[in-house]
Every structure is written in structure tokens, then in C-alpha cells.
Design an enzyme around this catalytic site. Structure first.
Site, mmCIF file in Angstrom:
data_model
loop_
_atom_site.group_PDB
_atom_site.id
_atom_site.type_symbol
_atom_site.label_atom_id
_atom_site.label_comp_id
_atom_site.label_asym_id
_atom_site.label_seq_id
_atom_site.Cartn_x
_atom_site.Cartn_y
_atom_site.Cartn_z
ATOM 1 N N GLU A 87 -2.237 -9.118 3.163
ATOM 2 C CA GLU A 87 -2.498 -9.619 4.523
ATOM 3 C C GLU A 87 -3.979 -9.578 4.870
ATOM 4 O O GLU A 87 -4.388 -10.093 5.893
ATOM 5 C CB GLU A 87 -1.666 -8.814 5.541
ATOM 6 C CG GLU A 87 -2.161 -7.416 5.884
ATOM 7 C CD GLU A 87 -1.868 -6.334 4.835
ATOM 8 O OE1 GLU A 87 -1.449 -6.686 3.704
ATOM 9 O OE2 GLU A 87 -2.072 -5.151 5.155
ATOM 10 N N CYS B 52 0.842 -1.200 0.000
ATOM 11 C CA CYS B 52 0.000 0.000 0.000
ATOM 12 C C CYS B 52 0.882 1.257 0.000
ATOM 13 O O CYS B 52 1.629 1.466 -0.946
ATOM 14 C CB CYS B 52 -0.996 -0.044 1.164
ATOM 15 S SG CYS B 52 -2.336 1.148 0.986
ATOM 16 N N HIS C 204 -3.760 -5.140 -0.233
ATOM 17 C CA HIS C 204 -3.305 -5.659 1.056
ATOM 18 C C HIS C 204 -3.344 -7.179 1.041
ATOM 19 O O HIS C 204 -4.374 -7.764 1.330
ATOM 20 C CB HIS C 204 -4.204 -5.134 2.181
ATOM 21 C CG HIS C 204 -4.009 -3.686 2.462
ATOM 22 N ND1 HIS C 204 -3.104 -3.233 3.396
ATOM 23 C CD2 HIS C 204 -4.565 -2.585 1.917
ATOM 24 C CE1 HIS C 204 -3.115 -1.913 3.419
ATOM 25 N NE2 HIS C 204 -4.000 -1.491 2.529
#
Lengths: 195, 252
Positions: free
Chosen positions: A178, A76, A176
């Protein structure tokens, strides 16, 4: 050892948790020596790109990051600061990726921030091993890196932009991983094991 | 195109999820992490955990729970309920929440939106608006579960929230909430004209058709639902397949 760079740009917990779920060992650090000796380096980041650059400068990490020769993954804003320049705060960035970061222009049909699950296509890296073009990943951002020769994945939100970038040992994802479910975990696993 | 999102909402009381029944494959439906993982596996795009604890002890338990949720879930999640200060938001961010939702506290103190957004970014701040259409036709934001009308008119308040730094608006029509009769789609579409940040529709879904309607005619970016999922009437996965058949862009 994996180093997660802590430069006071938002919460690192979700990246830490993703590594824990993968059983990877990591350390959260701003120490240049620890970062230089790591096998993999993660540069997460949420917030403002100009502030992120300022924090990296204050921590004396800009040259450290640029000089790394082992795989580095920016996520990001962590990816945006690895670009050439960002419109956010009109700031010069690390100039690793040859991309300019621009703001989405909202229209009644185009919500900003670009928030939610969108498809990644034109996948061109081992980072995406085992992942088909058209899979969904999770984005939250108001600025985007333009397409450039370093683009290794694209997404469209009004305009087509770089969802991921690669230059030599440097990788970046605008999305993202994650927070992108099983697909995202695979991408992180690929970064740890396959690039 | 960014996909339309389907967001199950889980109520948490004194550290346990409430309302969920009919999940034969779950050992403990009261466990917020297990229930969340179940939803994530079945295709939920995000989750919302709403703390409805009445006690301070319950609130502390919730923060611990948020840490466990963050450890165990690999999709984004929002937490709400009782957040009234920057400190509350910081505590939940540190525990691992991706977003917080604020409602009554933002009406009482609108600058709370500015301070949380300035500190943690707009993507962290969801402003929830429980609005009721009054007899004169005006939609008025309410507090305390819809029981108290405020001085804020829905559209003006949503614009103000956006300007102050909200990243999303979660709009519930108190005229429709709990009725299972569908959403006020014209109002949703009108709201969409007024702001550029995403809108999450909540309250009123009784069927797949209702959800399809608010995502198309109502132009909402996401639909949040509780009871239709919790009572096992339809799984998130089946709902998304149905929406896909209706040519709605969803992740499945």
C-alpha cells in the site's frame, strides 16, 4: 466484499486508501462472521508481533483466520503473525507459514530497521503477475521471516529473507504494497483479482 | 541492498505549499497533493511535508490536508512542524501520516520520543536534529530554526534519540543549510558510526555531486532536499539517473 481485520495494530488508513484508489469495496471489521463471509481478507499490522498475537487472541480471531478458505493477505506484522514463531517477544504465532521470524543484527554496514525501497526477486506466484523480478517495494521492519518452502519472493538485507510467503490460500508480504507506488498497487490488484 | 532514498521536502503554510515554481504541467503548485503526486511520479522515494503555519487555524488546516495527502499519494510521507505532544502525533497518525518528525519538542522533552515510539512504533518517529558546529568544534543541537543552541551535543543526542526509540535521524547542519555548498560529509560519516538507525541528510545541497558525496563518503541513507527540486533545476528522476551513473544504488 473485502474485509480488513481491525485488531488494534496500528493505523489501517493507508490500506483503506489503497483499496479506495483501486475502486474496491471493503469493510473494516473484527467480526468473525463478516470475516468468514468475505471474498478477500486483509490482515495489516504495524508494531510488535507478540502484541499482535495477543490482540488476535483477545478478539477470538486466531481460529477464525486459520480456518479461512478464501484468499487472505497479511502485510508486515500481519504476515509475521501468520508464521510459526517470532523472536519478537518469543511468541508462538498462527503457524500457517512454515517460517521463523528473526531479528536483523545491526552492524555498521547494516542499518536496522530495514527501511526504504529494496528489490524483490525469485517471484513465484500470481500475486506478482505483470511484475518483473528486481522491482523495488517499500519495507519498514526490524524482524524478518526466514526463507522456507512457502517463500514466493526474496529480498536481501544482510541476509536473504522471505519478502513474500504463500501457503494454499494464505499470502503474506513483509513489504508494504500500500506504500509501494504503482508496483504495490498492482500487487494489491492481483490479490483482489488474480489469486 | 536497500536503495538510497531521495526525499523532496515541501513547506506548507496555512494549508498551501510554498516555494514551488516552474512546474508548467501542474495546474496548482500550491496544492500539496498535486505537488506530491508530481514528485511521486517523477521518482521520489518518500515525501516530507513541513507545516510552517504560524497560527492555530493553519495547524488545523494542515491536519485536513494530511488526510487528503494520505488519500492521494501511494508512497510513504512524513509530516513535521509544531508537533509537541503525543496527542499531536496521534492526530497526524489518524489523519494518515506514515511518520512524524519531531525536533525542538524532543530536546525540551526527550521522553516524548519514548512515548510516541512506545505507542506507535519506532518506524513512526523521525528525530530531526538541527546542529551547528560551534567555535570550539563541538556540534551542538539547536532549536528555533538554529537560533538557540541547546545543551545537547549532536552525537550524544543522536545516540539518546535512538535508545529512546527513534526510527531515523534527520540531520541538518545549520552551518551548511541554505549555503548550497555541500554537506559536512565527515560529520555524517562519524554519525553513521555511532548509531544503527538510518540517517537522512538535509541542508546544503547545491548540486548532484553534493548529494552523491553525502550518500557515499557521508554514508547517509537518504537525502532530503527542497530548493533544487522546487525551482526546477533538476527533476527527481534526472537526479536519480545521475546518481545511478555514479554507481549509487537508487530506485529508478
Amino acid at each position: 466484499m473485502i474485509a480488513i481485520i481491525d485488531y488494534k495494530m496500528g493505523n489501517l488508513r493507508s490500506v483503506e486508501n489503497a483499496l479506495k484508489r483501486l475502486g474496491a469495496e471493503f469493510t473494516v471489521t473484527a467480526d468473525a462472521d463478516v470475516i468468514r463471509s468475505a471474498d478477500r481478507v486483509l490482515l495489516p499490522g504495524v508494531g510488535n508481533a507478540a502484541e499482535a498475537m495477543e490482540n488476535l487472541r483477545k478478539a477470538d480471531l486466531t481460529q477464525v483466520i486459520r480456518s479461512l478458505r478464501r484468499p487472505v493477505l497479511g502485510i508486515c506484522v500481519g504476515m509475521q503473525v501468520m508464521c510459526r514463531h517470532s523472536e519478537e517477544g518469543d511468541c508462538d504465532c498462527l503457524n500457517i507459514f512454515d517460517s521463523h521470524v528473526k531479528r536483523f543484527v545491526p552492524t555498521p554496514e547494516l542499518k536496522v530497521p530495514h527501511m526504504g525501497w529494496n528489490r524483490i526477486s525469485n517471484l513465484e506466484s500470481k500475486l506478482f503477475k505483470g511484475i518483473d523480478g528486481g522491482e523495488y517495494v517499500y519495507f519498514v521492519h526490524s524482524y524478518y521471516p526466514e526463507l522456507c518452502p512457502d517463500t514466493i519472493a526474496t529480498t536481501t538485507h544482510g541476509v536473504m529473507f522471505s519478502a513474500a510467503l504463500k501457503y494454499e490460500n494464505f499470502y503474506g508480504t513483509q513489504f508494504h504494497p500500500e506504500k509501494s507506488g504503482d508496483v504495490g498497487e498492482r500487487i494489491i490488484e492481483n490479490f483482489l483479482k488474480s489469486v | 541492498m536497500v536503495a538510497k532514498r531521495i526525499i523532496p521536502c515541501l513547506d506548507v503554510k496555512e494549508g498551501r505549499t510554498v516555494k514551488g515554481v516552474n512546474f508548467v504541467d501542474l495546474r496548482d503548485v500550491g496544492d500539496a497533493v498535486q505537488l506530491g503526486q508530481y514528485y511521486a511520479r517523477s521518482g521520489a522515494d518518500e515525501l516530507v511535508y513541513l507545516d510552517i503555519s504560524a497560527t492555530r487555524e493553519g495547524r488545523n488546516t494542515f491536519t485536513k490536508l494530511v488526510e487528503r495527502i494520505a488519500d492521494g499519494i501511494n508512497i510513504p510521507f512524513t509530516v513535521g512542524g509544531g508537533i509537541s505532544s503525543l496527542d499531536d502525533a496521534s492526530r497526524l497518525l489518524d489523519a494518515g501520516a506514515d511518520k512524524i518528525s519531531i525536533n525542538s519538542a524532543a530536546i525540551a522533552n526527550p521522553s516524548l520520543i519514548d512515548s510516541i515510539a512506545a505507542r506507535y512504533g519506532s518506524q513512526f518517529v523521525v528525530v530531526a536534529i538541527d546542529a551547528r558546529q560551534m567555535d570550539d568544534g563541538v556540534w551542538r543541537a539547536t532549536t528555533h530554526g538554529g537560533s538557540r543552541p541547546s545543551d545537547k551535543e549532536l552525537f550524544a543526542w543522536a545516540r539518546e534519540a535512538e535508545q529512546r526509540g527513534a526510527g531515523e535521524i534527520l540531520f541538518t547542519s545549520m552551518n551548511h543549510d541554505g549555503t548550497r555548498s555541500g554537506y559536512p560529509c565527515e560529520t555524517f560519516a562519524a554519525l553513521s558510526e555511532q548509531i544503527t538507525i538510518p540517517i537522512i541528510a538535509s541542508g546544503g545541497a547545491g548540486s548532484v555531486a553534493d548529494i552523491a558525496d553525502v550518500l557515499t563518503r557521508g554514508r547517509a541513507d537518504a537525502a532530503l532536499a527542497a530548493s533544487i527540486f522546487h525551482f526546477g533545476e533538476i527533476t527527481v528522476g534526472d537526479l536519480k539517473q545521475e546518481l545511478k551513473r555514479l554507481n549509487i544504488d537508487v530506485r529508478c
